[in-house]
Design a protein around this motif. Structure first.
Motif, PDB file in Angstrom:
ATOM      1  N   UNK A  15      -0.441  19.204  35.804  1.00 54.56           N
ATOM      2  CA  UNK A  15       0.512  18.670  36.790  1.00 54.56           C
ATOM      3  C   UNK A  15      -0.201  17.861  37.885  1.00 54.56           C
ATOM      4  N   UNK A  16      -1.131  18.493  38.569  1.00 58.81           N
ATOM      5  CA  UNK A  16      -1.771  17.831  39.701  1.00 58.81           C
ATOM      6  C   UNK A  16      -2.576  16.613  39.325  1.00 58.81           C
ATOM      7  N   UNK A  19      -0.038  14.531  35.662  1.00 57.27           N
ATOM      8  CA  UNK A  19       1.330  14.065  35.930  1.00 57.27           C
ATOM      9  C   UNK A  19       1.437  13.390  37.298  1.00 57.27           C
ATOM     10  N   UNK A  20       1.270  14.141  38.357  1.00 56.24           N
ATOM     11  CA  UNK A  20       1.498  13.594  39.695  1.00 56.24           C
ATOM     12  C   UNK A  20       0.396  12.636  40.132  1.00 56.24           C
ATOM     13  N   UNK A  21      -0.844  13.041  39.958  1.00 53.14           N
ATOM     14  CA  UNK A  21      -1.955  12.198  40.390  1.00 53.14           C
ATOM     15  C   UNK A  21      -1.959  10.834  39.719  1.00 53.14           C
ATOM     16  N   UNK A  22      -1.799  10.827  38.415  1.00 54.54           N
ATOM     17  CA  UNK A  22      -1.788   9.544  37.685  1.00 54.54           C
ATOM     18  C   UNK A  22      -0.601   8.678  38.105  1.00 54.54           C
ATOM     19  N   UNK A  77      -0.390  22.438  43.126  1.00 57.15           N
ATOM     20  CA  UNK A  77      -0.165  22.529  41.682  1.00 57.15           C
ATOM     21  C   UNK A  77      -1.167  23.502  41.054  1.00 57.15           C
ATOM     22  N   UNK A  78      -1.363  24.593  41.732  1.00 57.41           N
ATOM     23  CA  UNK A  78      -2.298  25.623  41.299  1.00 57.41           C
ATOM     24  C   UNK A  78      -1.567  26.663  40.452  1.00 57.41           C
ATOM     25  N   UNK A  79      -2.238  27.752  40.160  1.00 59.70           N
ATOM     26  CA  UNK A  79      -1.611  28.848  39.425  1.00 59.70           C
ATOM     27  C   UNK A  79      -0.437  29.406  40.228  1.00 59.70           C
ATOM     28  N   UNK A  99       5.687  21.199  45.939  1.00 63.09           N
ATOM     29  CA  UNK A  99       5.275  22.503  45.413  1.00 63.09           C
ATOM     30  C   UNK A  99       5.739  22.669  43.978  1.00 63.09           C
ATOM     31  N   UNK A 100       4.801  22.945  43.106  1.00 63.40           N
ATOM     32  CA  UNK A 100       5.131  23.174  41.707  1.00 63.40           C
ATOM     33  C   UNK A 100       5.864  24.512  41.589  1.00 63.40           C
ATOM     34  N   UNK A 101       6.771  24.585  40.654  1.00 63.62           N
ATOM     35  CA  UNK A 101       7.491  25.835  40.422  1.00 63.62           C
ATOM     36  C   UNK A 101       6.723  26.698  39.426  1.00 63.62           C
TER      37      UNK A 101
END
Length: 146
Positions: A15-16, A19-22, A77-79, A99-101
């Motif tokens: 994700x971090x 997905x989001x960073x790119x 986008x951590x654990x 915040x990632x779910x």
């Protein structure tokens, strides 16, 4: 002229980083990734180079990363088990958060986080990836993908 929004990302996995960073780096007129944090040095170097983040703005320790506010927005986008703890630290530093779910399965933690966001006047946006929705499943089915 619109202000450039600065972004930090903690957690450079699927994700971090991917997905989001790119996506963020394709929006160079709107966003700039300024700081990143991950305990995995391979990912830290890979995305540091890809996102053009100077080595001195790359962190491998949460404690050092959260010593001060580093950007306008923080992507967490951590654990899953780390989300609440990190979100609280970020709000107290003055970040708006993506915040990632899942945020938490504890309703008391959710209330506390909501209260802290209101108290600090900061925003939390929770990501809801749609890949499991009926529409996306149907599209995959039509294209023969699982």
């Amino acid at each position: 002229m619109k202000k450039m929004v600065t972004v930090s990302i903690i957690g450079l996995g699927g994700r971090g980083g991917e997905a989001y960073g790119r996506y963020i780096i394709t929006q160079k007129d709107k966003f700039k990734i300024t700081h990143i944090c991950d305990i995995n040095h391979v990912r830290l170097d890979k995305y540091g180079e890809l996102f053009d983040v100077p080595k001195e703005h790359r962190f491998d320790e949460e404690e050092k990363f959260f010593q001060e506010k580093l950007s306008d927005v923080l992507f967490i986008t951590t654990q899953d088990k780390m989300h609440i703890r990190m979100a609280k630290k970020a709000l107290l530093l003055g970040y708006d958060i993506v915040l990632e779910k899942p945020i938490s399965d504890d309703s008391q933690e959710l209330r506390e986080l909501s209260e802290l966001a209101h108290k600090t006047g900061r925003m939390i946006m929770v990501c809801h990836v749609l890949r499991y929705t009926v529409a996306i499943r149907k599209i995959k089915e039509l294209f023969g993908k699982k």
